[in-house]
Design an enzyme around this catalytic site. Structure first.
Site, PDB file in Angstrom:
ATOM      1  N   SER A 143       0.884  -1.096   0.076  1.00 24.75           N
ATOM      2  CA  SER A 143      -0.057  -0.146  -0.112  1.00 24.75           C
ATOM      3  C   SER A 143       0.855   1.347  -0.070  1.00 24.75           C
ATOM      4  O   SER A 143       2.055   1.228   0.550  1.00 24.75           O
ATOM      5  CB  SER A 143      -0.899   0.022   1.261  1.00 24.75           C
ATOM      6  OG  SER A 143      -1.655   1.208   1.402  1.00 24.75           O
ATOM      7  N   TYR A 157      -1.275  -0.515  10.423  1.00 26.65           N
ATOM      8  CA  TYR A 157      -1.617  -1.067   8.748  1.00 26.65           C
ATOM      9  C   TYR A 157      -0.364  -0.603   8.055  1.00 26.65           C
ATOM     10  O   TYR A 157       0.009  -1.526   7.551  1.00 26.65           O
ATOM     11  CB  TYR A 157      -2.827  -0.758   8.669  1.00 26.65           C
ATOM     12  CG  TYR A 157      -3.103  -0.924   7.082  1.00 26.65           C
ATOM     13  CD1 TYR A 157      -3.572  -2.010   6.718  1.00 26.65           C
ATOM     14  CD2 TYR A 157      -2.876   0.518   6.053  1.00 26.65           C
ATOM     15  CE1 TYR A 157      -3.835  -2.055   5.361  1.00 26.65           C
ATOM     16  CE2 TYR A 157      -3.132  -0.109   4.703  1.00 26.65           C
ATOM     17  CZ  TYR A 157      -3.625  -1.270   4.346  1.00 26.65           C
ATOM     18  OH  TYR A 157      -3.774  -1.416   3.030  1.00 26.65           O
TER      19      TYR A 157
HETATM   20  P1  NAP Z   1     -11.422  -5.937   0.534  1.00 27.70           P
HETATM   21  O1  NAP Z   1     -12.491  -5.420  -0.528  1.00 27.70           O
HETATM   22  O2  NAP Z   1     -11.730  -5.456   2.075  1.00 27.70           O
HETATM   23  O3  NAP Z   1     -11.241  -7.546   0.403  1.00 27.70           O
HETATM   24  C1  NAP Z   1     -10.329  -8.202   1.262  1.00 27.70           C
HETATM   25  C2  NAP Z   1     -10.325  -9.559   0.610  1.00 27.70           C
HETATM   26  O4  NAP Z   1      -9.420 -10.193   1.665  1.00 27.70           O
HETATM   27  C3  NAP Z   1     -11.600 -10.259   0.833  1.00 27.70           C
HETATM   28  O5  NAP Z   1     -11.498 -11.269  -0.252  1.00 27.70           O
HETATM   29  C4  NAP Z   1     -11.648 -11.105   2.284  1.00 27.70           C
HETATM   30  O6  NAP Z   1     -12.450 -12.324   2.231  1.00 27.70           O
HETATM   31  C5  NAP Z   1      -9.980 -11.336   2.282  1.00 27.70           C
HETATM   32  N1  NAP Z   1      -9.509 -11.535   3.694  1.00 27.70           N
HETATM   33  C6  NAP Z   1      -9.489 -10.767   4.627  1.00 27.70           C
HETATM   34  N2  NAP Z   1      -8.944 -11.203   5.701  1.00 27.70           N
HETATM   35  C7  NAP Z   1      -8.542 -12.650   5.413  1.00 27.70           C
HETATM   36  C8  NAP Z   1      -8.022 -13.550   5.881  1.00 27.70           C
HETATM   37  N3  NAP Z   1      -7.502 -13.600   7.395  1.00 27.70           N
HETATM   38  N4  NAP Z   1      -7.630 -14.848   5.094  1.00 27.70           N
HETATM   39  C9  NAP Z   1      -8.094 -14.921   3.831  1.00 27.70           C
HETATM   40  N5  NAP Z   1      -8.824 -13.663   3.227  1.00 27.70           N
HETATM   41  C10 NAP Z   1      -9.046 -12.879   3.979  1.00 27.70           C
HETATM   42  O7  NAP Z   1      -9.778  -5.188   0.376  1.00 27.70           O
HETATM   43  P2  NAP Z   1      -9.421  -4.736  -0.866  1.00 27.70           P
HETATM   44  O8  NAP Z   1      -9.424  -3.170  -0.832  1.00 27.70           O
HETATM   45  O9  NAP Z   1      -9.615  -5.420  -2.232  1.00 27.70           O
HETATM   46  O10 NAP Z   1      -7.812  -4.938  -0.520  1.00 27.70           O
HETATM   47  C11 NAP Z   1      -6.942  -6.063  -1.188  1.00 27.70           C
HETATM   48  C12 NAP Z   1      -5.442  -5.531  -0.838  1.00 27.70           C
HETATM   49  O11 NAP Z   1      -5.048  -4.371  -1.486  1.00 27.70           O
HETATM   50  C13 NAP Z   1      -5.224  -5.584   0.696  1.00 27.70           C
HETATM   51  O12 NAP Z   1      -4.126  -6.301   0.834  1.00 27.70           O
HETATM   52  C14 NAP Z   1      -5.390  -4.128   0.903  1.00 27.70           C
HETATM   53  O13 NAP Z   1      -4.334  -3.751   2.279  1.00 27.70           O
HETATM   54  C15 NAP Z   1      -4.473  -3.752  -0.250  1.00 27.70           C
HETATM   55  N6  NAP Z   1      -4.581  -2.280  -0.444  1.00 27.70           N
HETATM   56  C16 NAP Z   1      -5.928  -1.909  -0.852  1.00 27.70           C
HETATM   57  C17 NAP Z   1      -6.062  -0.617  -1.028  1.00 27.70           C
HETATM   58  C18 NAP Z   1      -7.603   0.062  -1.106  1.00 27.70           C
HETATM   59  O14 NAP Z   1      -7.603   1.479  -1.181  1.00 27.70           O
HETATM   60  N7  NAP Z   1      -8.570  -0.584  -1.370  1.00 27.70           N
HETATM   61  C19 NAP Z   1      -5.143   0.340  -0.969  1.00 27.70           C
HETATM   62  C20 NAP Z   1      -3.897  -0.096  -0.743  1.00 27.70           C
HETATM   63  C21 NAP Z   1      -3.557  -1.759  -0.532  1.00 27.70           C
HETATM   64  P3  NAP Z   1     -13.732 -12.184   2.740  1.00 27.70           P
HETATM   65  O15 NAP Z   1     -14.719 -11.736   1.599  1.00 27.70           O
HETATM   66  O16 NAP Z   1     -14.094 -13.782   2.968  1.00 27.70           O
HETATM   67  O17 NAP Z   1     -14.012 -11.437   4.103  1.00 27.70           O
END
Ligand code: NAP
Length: 246
Positions: A143, A157
């Protein structure tokens, strides 16, 4: 024989977009999730509609036994594991340092850092050319918070993502000799569900992003699919910012 890509956290957001993007590129896709099995099954159906195989593998990436069982299930499906996207990640409610506690820190590090290391370990055991594998590629989701530090919101985080950057650089240099390319992607503010967990409105930050809007999950997925592909054959230990200039 099929060639699998495993995406942790593939049920929604960036993971789901990556699944579809990689399916279009010809990957068979194994989707992990922890809670929302129905959402993961819906993504799997969309993946299959693109003409490739899909599997749903629920497991908490923070749990040793569950992750071991997930990789065994993938082995049992037949075909080689050639790609891993360590995408599963969590945030916590926005807070200053004084309001944080050990349970929060432990969970963030267990999922975001140790979960990533654990999945890298299992995947490398299967991909390593030194251990009979055919090589492969790993992409770790970091991130931009790793660079900014997220003061007053979630420095913990941000610290987990700093650790992800560092382990990406180290594993890239360690595993390339075994035919495994490791790289990272550092998204900015992407329009997904994750912000609800931090109780933050991402749209409020849009004006401060040079590109003047939030990113879409598909825009991150495009970077990931490229890093996984043979087109990135000389790209090792790169951490690609996908952040609209932020
Ligand atoms: P999201 O929409 O909240 O989706 C999170 C995903 O991770 C879901 O599929 C969830 O499964 C799964 N998950 C959560 N905890 C888990 C665990 N303990 N074991 C296995 N699966 C787990 O997140 P996102 O925004 O797509 O983010 C994806 C990645 O990108 C993350 O690593 C996040 O830190 C990074 N990121 C995101 C952003 C942003 O602005 N969105 C920015 C920078 C980095 P369930 O559906 O079953 O809960």
């Amino acid at each position: 024989m099929s060639t699998w890509l495993l995406i942790t956290g593939g049920s929604r957001g960036i993971g789901a977009a990556t699944a579809l993007c990689c399916a279009r590129a010809g990957w068979d896709v194994a989707l992990n999730c922890v809670r929302d099995l129905a959402a993961a099954e819906a993504v799997a159906a969309q993946v299959r509609a693109l003409g490739v195989r899909a599997l749903v593998l629920p497991a908490d990436v923070a749990d040793d036994a569950q992750v071991a069982a997930m990789f065994q299930q993938l082995d049992a499906a037949g075909g080689a594991l050639a790609g891993l996207v360590n995408n599963a990640g969590i945030v916590a409610p926005a807070a200053r340092l004084a309001a944080m506690d050990s349970a929060r820190w432990q969970r963030l590090f267990d999922v975001n850092v140790i979960g990533t290391l654990r999945c890298c370990q299992h995947a490398a055991a299967r991909m390593s050319q030194a251990r009979g594998g055919a090589g492969g590629a790993i992409v770790n989701l970091s991130s931009r918070a790793a660079v900014y530090g997220s003061a007053g919101i979630y420095v913990d985080y941000a610290a987990t993502k700093g650790a992800v950057d560092t382990l990406t650089l180290g594993l890239a240099r360690e595993l390339i000799a075994e035919g495994i390319r490791v790289n990272g992607v550092r998204p900015g503010i992407i329009d997904t569900d994750i912000h609800a967990d931090s109780h933050m409105d991402p749209h409020a930050a849009a004006a401060g992003i040079p590109i003047q809007r939030l990113g879409r999950a598909e825009e991150v997925a495009e970077a990931i699919v490229w890093l996984l592909s043979p087109a990135a054959s000389y790209t090792v230990g790169a951490i690609l910012d996908v952040a609209g200039g932020r």
